[in-house]
Design an enzyme around this catalytic site. Structure first.
Site, PDB file in Angstrom:
ATOM      1  CG  HIS A 167      57.128   2.211  52.069  1.00 19.97           C
ATOM      2  ND1 HIS A 167      58.222   1.994  52.892  1.00 19.97           N
ATOM      3  CD2 HIS A 167      56.814   3.531  52.190  1.00 19.97           C
ATOM      4  CE1 HIS A 167      58.554   3.129  53.482  1.00 19.97           C
ATOM      5  NE2 HIS A 167      57.720   4.073  53.075  1.00 19.97           N
ATOM      6  CE1 TYR A 174      56.131   5.807  58.667  1.00 15.76           C
ATOM      7  CE2 TYR A 174      54.730   7.237  59.992  1.00 15.76           C
ATOM      8  CZ  TYR A 174      55.528   7.036  58.888  1.00 15.76           C
ATOM      9  OH  TYR A 174      55.749   8.061  58.000  1.00 15.76           O
ATOM     10  CG  ASP A 201      58.419   3.019  57.005  1.00 14.64           C
ATOM     11  OD1 ASP A 201      59.663   3.012  56.994  1.00 14.64           O
ATOM     12  OD2 ASP A 201      57.736   3.937  56.506  1.00 14.64           O
TER      13      ASP A 201
END
Length: 271
Positions: free
Chosen positions: A261, A115, A158
């Site tokens: 998302h 992330y 992500d």
């Protein structure tokens, strides 16, 4: 000749695991992935809902989390061995990376779940420490991967950067918007070029629009379709021949209490 050994991998910024546990259950039941990688779990390790996740069929878990922010997790139907002594990126200890060896029937697979920092709103390292942190994070990760053996490895997560022109709804209008600025996209490309292949763009040509994120600010996300591709799956070149499919689960953006998302599915067929 050996039969092909299929494996389905999902990556998803769930934006609070405990809040969206029913959505995770829905995803697991409908898509039947072998491995699920989550970002922004937003739960400290002692409160991780391990029993609920194991009840979905994911007996093997590796996660790192904190209260209210960040957090990453690997949920697997196959045994995993956590990778030890991973770097503490930028000295932050902010739960942005887990790695593991996943022991598949076809052999071990090195899996990293990231992330990447979002970077705030202003694309200036002098006035915005969050943006400076984001660029430094990507540079540090890139340097680390140059020293690793890059075979049978997968990176997902992500990354908070939409690197290509058609990874955003408007290249011209977003060139100075954090997630698509040249300092970010150039650094992400350098990370990819260390020795990985963009598995999503293996299936969808670079001149076609491809998004995984739509802002909560858009009242009708589908109508405006102002998306960005912030979520990624990269593989080492030796795994490209094993790629068999890719799906962006757009319908998840309309699930109850949706994340901004949506999940990305990548299928493998190991020989």
């Amino acid at each position: 000749m050996r039969d092909a050994l299929p494996m389905r991998l999902v990556t998803w910024n769930i934006n609070s695991l405990r809040l969206r546990l029913p959505s995770l259950e829905k995803l697991a039941a409908h898509l039947l992935p072998d491995i699920i990688c989550l970002q922004e779990t937003k739960v400290p390790d002692p409160l991780f809902p391990a029993d609920a996740v194991r009840a979905m069929g994911y007996e093997h878990l590796h996660y790192k989390g904190m209260k209210s922010y960040n957090g990453v997790a690997i949920l697997s139907r196959h045994p995993v061995t956590p990778l030890e002594q991973l770097p503490d990126w930028h000295g932050k200890e902010d739960c942005r990376h887990v790695g593991a060896l996943v022991h598949l029937p076809s052999g071990p697979l090195e899996l990293h779940d990231f992330y990447v920092p979002a970077g705030g709103d202003i694309p200036d390292i002098e006035t915005n420490p969050k943006f400076a942190h984001k660029l430094a994070f990507v540079e540090e990760v890139t340097e680390w991967f140059t020293t690793r053996k890059r075979e049978r490895s997968v990176l997902v997560g992500d990354f908070n950067i939409a690197p290509l022109e058609h990874d955003v709804w408007s290249h011209k209008q977003l060139l100075n918007v954090v997630s698509h600025t040249p300092p970010e996209t150039e650094r992400l490309t350098k990370w990819l070029d260390v020795g990985f292949v963009d598995a999503m763009r293996h299936f969808i040509p670079a001149d076609e629009k491809l998004y995984t994120w739509w802002s909560y600010r858009n009242q009708d996300w589908k109508k405006s379709n102002r998306g960005r591709r912030l979520d990624h799956v990269w593989v080492t070149p030796d795994l490209v021949a094993d790629l068999s499919g890719m799906t962006v689960v757009r319908e998840a953006r309309d699930w109850e209490k949706p994340s901004d998302h949506v999940p990305v599915v990548v299928d493998f067929s190991f020989s």
